[in-house]
Scaffold this motif. Sequence first.
Motif, short mmCIF file in Angstrom:
data_model
loop_
_atom_site.label_atom_id
_atom_site.label_comp_id
_atom_site.label_asym_id
_atom_site.label_seq_id
_atom_site.Cartn_x
_atom_site.Cartn_y
_atom_site.Cartn_z
N MET A 1 0.84 -1.20 0.00
CA MET A 1 0.00 0.00 0.00
C MET A 1 0.87 1.25 0.00
N GLN A 2 0.44 2.25 -0.76
CA GLN A 2 1.11 3.54 -0.83
C GLN A 2 0.19 4.61 -0.25
N PHE A 3 0.79 5.69 0.27
CA PHE A 3 -0.01 6.74 0.90
C PHE A 3 0.47 8.12 0.48
N THR A 4 -0.48 9.06 0.46
CA THR A 4 -0.19 10.46 0.18
C THR A 4 -0.74 11.31 1.32
N ASP A 5 0.10 12.19 1.83
CA ASP A 5 -0.38 13.21 2.78
C ASP A 5 -0.80 14.39 1.93
N SER A 6 -2.10 14.63 1.85
CA SER A 6 -2.61 15.67 0.94
C SER A 6 -2.52 17.07 1.52
N HIS A 7 -2.01 17.20 2.76
CA HIS A 7 -1.93 18.54 3.35
C HIS A 7 -0.93 18.51 4.50
N CYS A 8 0.27 19.02 4.25
CA CYS A 8 1.33 19.03 5.26
C CYS A 8 2.20 20.26 5.06
N HIS A 9 2.39 21.04 6.12
CA HIS A 9 3.21 22.26 6.04
C HIS A 9 4.67 21.89 6.34
N LEU A 10 5.23 21.14 5.43
CA LEU A 10 6.57 20.59 5.63
C LEU A 10 7.65 21.66 5.61
N ASP A 11 7.31 22.84 5.11
CA ASP A 11 8.28 23.94 5.11
C ASP A 11 8.41 24.60 6.48
N ASP A 12 7.56 24.23 7.44
CA ASP A 12 7.63 24.83 8.77
C ASP A 12 9.02 24.61 9.37
N LYS A 13 9.54 25.63 10.03
CA LYS A 13 10.91 25.57 10.54
C LYS A 13 11.11 24.46 11.57
N VAL A 14 10.03 23.98 12.19
CA VAL A 14 10.17 22.91 13.18
C VAL A 14 10.69 21.63 12.54
N PHE A 15 10.54 21.47 11.22
CA PHE A 15 11.01 20.28 10.53
C PHE A 15 12.40 20.43 9.91
N SER A 16 12.90 21.65 9.83
CA SER A 16 14.03 21.92 8.93
C SER A 16 15.28 21.12 9.27
N ILE A 35 1.95 16.73 -0.10
CA ILE A 35 1.51 17.96 -0.75
C ILE A 35 1.62 19.11 0.24
N ILE A 36 2.30 20.19 -0.18
CA ILE A 36 2.65 21.28 0.74
C ILE A 36 1.97 22.57 0.30
N PRO A 37 0.92 22.99 0.99
CA PRO A 37 0.29 24.28 0.67
C PRO A 37 1.09 25.43 1.29
N SER A 38 1.12 26.55 0.60
CA SER A 38 1.67 27.76 1.21
C SER A 38 0.55 28.47 1.96
N THR A 218 -2.51 15.20 7.24
CA THR A 218 -2.09 15.39 8.64
C THR A 218 -2.17 16.85 9.09
N ASP A 219 -1.98 17.81 8.17
CA ASP A 219 -1.84 19.22 8.52
C ASP A 219 -0.65 19.45 9.43
N ALA A 220 0.32 18.55 9.41
CA ALA A 220 1.51 18.70 10.24
C ALA A 220 2.23 20.01 9.91
N PRO A 221 2.78 20.67 10.95
CA PRO A 221 2.93 20.22 12.34
C PRO A 221 1.72 20.51 13.24
N SER A 222 0.63 21.02 12.68
CA SER A 222 -0.57 21.30 13.47
C SER A 222 -1.44 20.06 13.58
N MET A 223 -2.55 20.19 14.29
CA MET A 223 -3.58 19.15 14.43
C MET A 223 -3.02 17.81 14.88
N PRO A 259 4.13 14.17 9.29
CA PRO A 259 3.53 13.49 8.14
C PRO A 259 3.55 11.97 8.30
N ARG A 260 4.43 11.44 9.14
CA ARG A 260 4.44 10.00 9.39
C ARG A 260 3.10 9.53 9.95
#
Length: 294
Positions: A1-16, A35-38, A218-223, A259-260
């Motif tokens: 099985m493959q998965f997509t996170d359709s909403h993750c703020h991976l650019d947030d500095k907490v992940f850098s 997928i990373i929304p601005s 996930t909306d990571a790093p929120s929610m 996102p995990r």
Amino acid sequence: MQFTDSHCHLDDKVFSEQLPQLLEQCQQLTINRIIIPSISPDNFSEVLALTQQYHHKPIKLYACLGIHPWFLKGLNTDHLELLQQKVAQEHNNIIAIGEIGLDGAIAKKAGTYGQTTDENWQHQQYFFDFQLNLAKQQNLPVIVHHRQSHDKIIPLLKKHQLDKAGIIHGFSGSYQQAKGYIDLGFKLGVGSTITYSRAKKTINTIKRLPLTSLVLETDAPSMPLSQEILTNNKMNNIRNIEPLLIPENPLLGLQVNSPRNIIKVFSALTTIRTESAAEIAFQLEDNIEQVFFS
């Protein structure tokens, strides 16, 4: 099985600092797309740079450009023109307009913005309407934020009738509200809300909806997830893999989402649906293909 996170703020500095390690962990969990929304003009460049940096990696990152209703203070038509220009320039490097939308809680606190509630709603609606029109012009889907605003969002979506529709991010609401979006061609983002047993209305809605209308996020790093799901062994063993065996990043802290955790959201979804885990996973990925890649 493959998965997509359709909403993750991976650019947030907490992940850098730990991003390569985090993405490697995602890959081990067969999370193959994020997928990373601005959220504002301030992070357009960061989102685009991040997705281009990892363009040739096994895990694919995809950028979206948009202005979130939380970040409209001090913004005007110049910023919308900047967005329009950026979308035209980067059309081949983005897959949606987002994150955009309307937020009733922000409107109620409009005094902190030096506005009345009505003025704030007008400001939000002007930005939302402009960005929906931009999506229509560019034939792109949208990623829509909502909070206390379904009654205002649905009429605007009906007005624009987007060919590509998009995703209602972090859906929480009634079956009737969900159907209103689905009838317009939208998919609903399923995230951490369904891991909270108190969210009975949303859980019951997700149970009843066609599987073809759902995507994971996930909306990571929120929610962050509920503690219930983090300690529920039945949910943890859904794919014979335990994400928490991969150590949590101590820099991120327990209350920071990752996102995990899309695997945990998927596990929660399988407990409230009647289809098999394999069928759910296949359909969720097909839904993503329909929105962004068809």
